[in-house]
Design a protein around this motif. Structure first.
Motif, PDB file in Angstrom:
ATOM      1  N   LYS A  88       0.856  -1.194   0.000  1.00  0.00           N
ATOM      2  CA  LYS A  88       0.000   0.000   0.000  1.00  0.00           C
ATOM      3  C   LYS A  88       0.888   1.238   0.000  1.00  0.00           C
ATOM      4  CE  LYS A  88      -4.062  -2.037   2.037  1.00  0.00           C
ATOM      5  NZ  LYS A  88      -4.831  -2.289   3.245  1.00  0.00           N
ATOM      6  N   VAL A  89       1.107   1.774  -1.172  1.00  0.00           N
ATOM      7  CA  VAL A  89       2.075   2.859  -1.291  1.00  0.00           C
ATOM      8  C   VAL A  89       1.510   4.028  -2.086  1.00  0.00           C
ATOM      9  CG1 VAL A  89       3.169   1.744  -3.295  1.00  0.00           C
ATOM     10  CG2 VAL A  89       4.470   3.390  -1.982  1.00  0.00           C
ATOM     11  N   VAL A  90       1.899   5.241  -1.650  1.00  0.00           N
ATOM     12  CA  VAL A  90       1.566   6.481  -2.364  1.00  0.00           C
ATOM     13  C   VAL A  90       2.896   7.148  -2.693  1.00  0.00           C
ATOM     14  CG1 VAL A  90       0.652   8.825  -2.015  1.00  0.00           C
ATOM     15  CG2 VAL A  90      -0.720   6.841  -1.336  1.00  0.00           C
ATOM     16  N   GLY A  91       3.021   7.719  -3.891  1.00  0.00           N
ATOM     17  CA  GLY A  91       4.291   8.339  -4.291  1.00  0.00           C
ATOM     18  C   GLY A  91       4.244   9.854  -4.256  1.00  0.00           C
ATOM     19  N   VAL A  92       5.414  10.432  -3.995  1.00  0.00           N
ATOM     20  CA  VAL A  92       5.589  11.893  -4.103  1.00  0.00           C
ATOM     21  C   VAL A  92       6.788  12.120  -5.035  1.00  0.00           C
ATOM     22  CG1 VAL A  92       6.126  14.033  -2.871  1.00  0.00           C
ATOM     23  CG2 VAL A  92       4.693  12.310  -1.776  1.00  0.00           C
ATOM     24  N   PRO A  93       6.595  12.904  -6.104  1.00  0.00           N
ATOM     25  CA  PRO A  93       7.679  13.081  -7.087  1.00  0.00           C
ATOM     26  C   PRO A  93       8.750  14.040  -6.620  1.00  0.00           C
ATOM     27  CG  PRO A  93       5.767  14.382  -7.729  1.00  0.00           C
ATOM     28  CD  PRO A  93       5.392  13.660  -6.466  1.00  0.00           C
ATOM     29  N   LYS A  94       9.989  13.596  -6.721  1.00  0.00           N
ATOM     30  CA  LYS A  94      11.128  14.398  -6.296  1.00  0.00           C
ATOM     31  C   LYS A  94      12.266  14.273  -7.275  1.00  0.00           C
ATOM     32  CE  LYS A  94      14.324  12.468  -5.616  1.00  0.00           C
ATOM     33  NZ  LYS A  94      15.609  11.753  -5.603  1.00  0.00           N
ATOM     34  N   THR A  95      12.809  15.308  -7.742  1.00  0.00           N
ATOM     35  CA  THR A  95      14.113  15.301  -8.421  1.00  0.00           C
ATOM     36  C   THR A  95      14.455  16.714  -8.872  1.00  0.00           C
ATOM     37  OG1 THR A  95      15.339  14.692 -10.416  1.00  0.00           O
ATOM     38  CG2 THR A  95      12.987  14.465 -10.559  1.00  0.00           C
ATOM     39  N   ILE A  96      15.691  17.091  -8.667  1.00  0.00           N
ATOM     40  CA  ILE A  96      16.099  18.406  -9.162  1.00  0.00           C
ATOM     41  C   ILE A  96      16.106  18.409 -10.686  1.00  0.00           C
ATOM     42  CG2 ILE A  96      17.509  18.961  -7.133  1.00  0.00           C
ATOM     43  CD1 ILE A  96      19.979  18.585  -9.072  1.00  0.00           C
ATOM     44  N   ASP A  97      16.183  17.209 -11.299  1.00  0.00           N
ATOM     45  CA  ASP A  97      16.271  17.113 -12.765  1.00  0.00           C
ATOM     46  C   ASP A  97      14.948  17.455 -13.457  1.00  0.00           C
ATOM     47  OD1 ASP A  97      18.840  16.297 -12.359  1.00  0.00           O
ATOM     48  OD2 ASP A  97      18.528  14.214 -12.953  1.00  0.00           O
TER      49      ASP A  97
END
Ligand code: F6P
Length: 344
Positions: free
Chosen positions: A118-127
């Motif tokens: 059971k997972v929720v994602g948060v987008p991260k990247t300096i790119d």
């Protein structure tokens, strides 16, 4: 609910701001118990976790990096890694996991979700190269840092009549190079999406200098590649996700430019400076909005989803949509602006 978080991949200004928001809403509004796995997926496999609370995140809003630590561990590349993750979730009684990361971390999250996590994602990247979200937090900060550096390099380039090569991050996509290059008034911008011809680069510089311009700034993304047969690059080692460790195209480019044009050339590799330190106000706000949206998604049971920015609104998209394909630089932005600079 007992909700866990982890931060994976390269660190990024705004990670603490995301977690601070999750904890604030989770603890105060939903009555959740929050924990954090230390050092990304490695912490899940090795069962290293710590309690998190509103108190834990006091004073962290302007702080870069991640107080949870990060790693580039890929459970799918380690013997028993996936099973260890599944066991950790069960035995530590985790009801939901918020994974904060880029294509690699969220790619693992998507695959584990298919296996029942059971997972929720948060987008991260300096790119800023994740699909399905217009922006990732950290990008604005990186562009700001790179732009400031370019501004400073202008005066020293002009004083010495030099070519200055500025290498910025951007493994597969040239977003940082394009944005900082435009903002900093670069002479040329070289990105991974558009393989460059060293001969064309040098001819353009010669033409510019012959026309009376006495200095040039060439911004190059670390993942920029020469057209086949144009220039040879050294091969490098790979990480658990198969990525080559980059950094160095700037040096090669500077040497070639100096040799082919005769103009004195210097290189500045900005490297991890772009990832360190305090997030801009924009990134703090975006990170906070993502954090609030992520804990809301958990309570709505929106597993297998990632929070994203679209048309100024925070929305939910399937994790698979985010990691399926990289978001590259809009050719209109590159050709409409960068080619103009190539002319002189
Ligand atoms: O993924 C973000 C990024 O900053 C890339 O731009 C860069 O190539 C890479 O991380 C560097 O990774 P590391 O910190 O592991 O050297």
């Amino acid at each position: 609910m007992r909700v866990a978080m982890l931060t994976g991949g390269g660190d990024c200004p705004g990670l603490n701001a995301v977690m601070r928001a999750v904890v604030r809403k989770g603890e105060r509004i939903y009555g959740d118990e929050l924990v954090g796995f230390v050092d990304g997926w490695r912490g899940v496999i090795e069962r290293k976790l710590r309690p998190l609370s509103v108190e834990t995140f006091r004073g962290t809003l302007p702080r870069g990096g991640t107080i949870l630590g990060s790693s580039r561990t890929n459970p799918f590349k380690l013997d028993g890694g996936v099973e260890a993750c599944q066991r950790a979730m069960q035995e530590e009684r985790i009801d939901a996991l918020i994974a904060i990361g880029g294509e690699d971390t969220l790619g693992v999250a998507a695959k584990l979700h298919d296996l029942g996590l059971k997972v929720v994602g948060v987008p991260k990247t300096i790119d800023n190269d994740l699909s399905a979200t217009e922006l990732t937090f950290g990008f604005d900060t990186a562009v700001q840092i790179a732009t400031e550096a370019i501004d400073r390099l202008h005066t020293t380039a002009e004083s010495h009549h030099r070519v200055m090569v500025v290498e910025v991050m951007g493994r597969h996509a040239g977003h940082i190079a394009v944005w900082s290059g435009i903002a900093g008034g670069a002479t040329m911008i070289l990105i991974p999406e558009e393989p460059f011809d060293i001969e064309v680069v040098c001819e353009a510089l010669k033409k510019r200098h012959a026309a009376g311009n006495y200095a040039s700034i060439v911004v190059v993304a670390e993942g920029a590649i020469p057209k086949e047969g144009s220039l040879q690059l050294a091969s490098r080692e790979r990480d658990q996700f198969g990525h080559v460790r980059l950094g160095g195209i700037g040096n090669t480019l500077a040497e070639e430019i100096e040799e082919r044009t005769g103009f004195e050339t210097r290189v500045t590799i900005l490297g991890h400076v772009q990832r360190g330190g305090t997030p801009t106000a924009f990134d703090r706000v975006l990170a906070t909005r993502f954090g609030i949206a992520a804990i809301d998604a958990v309570h709505d049971g929106a597993f297998g989803q990632m929070v994203a920015l679209q048309c100024g609104n925070i929305v939910r998209v399937p994790l698979t949509a985010a990691v399926g394909q990289l978001k590259t630089v809009d050719p209109d932005l590159y050709h409409g602006v960068a080619e103009y600079f190539f002319a002189g």
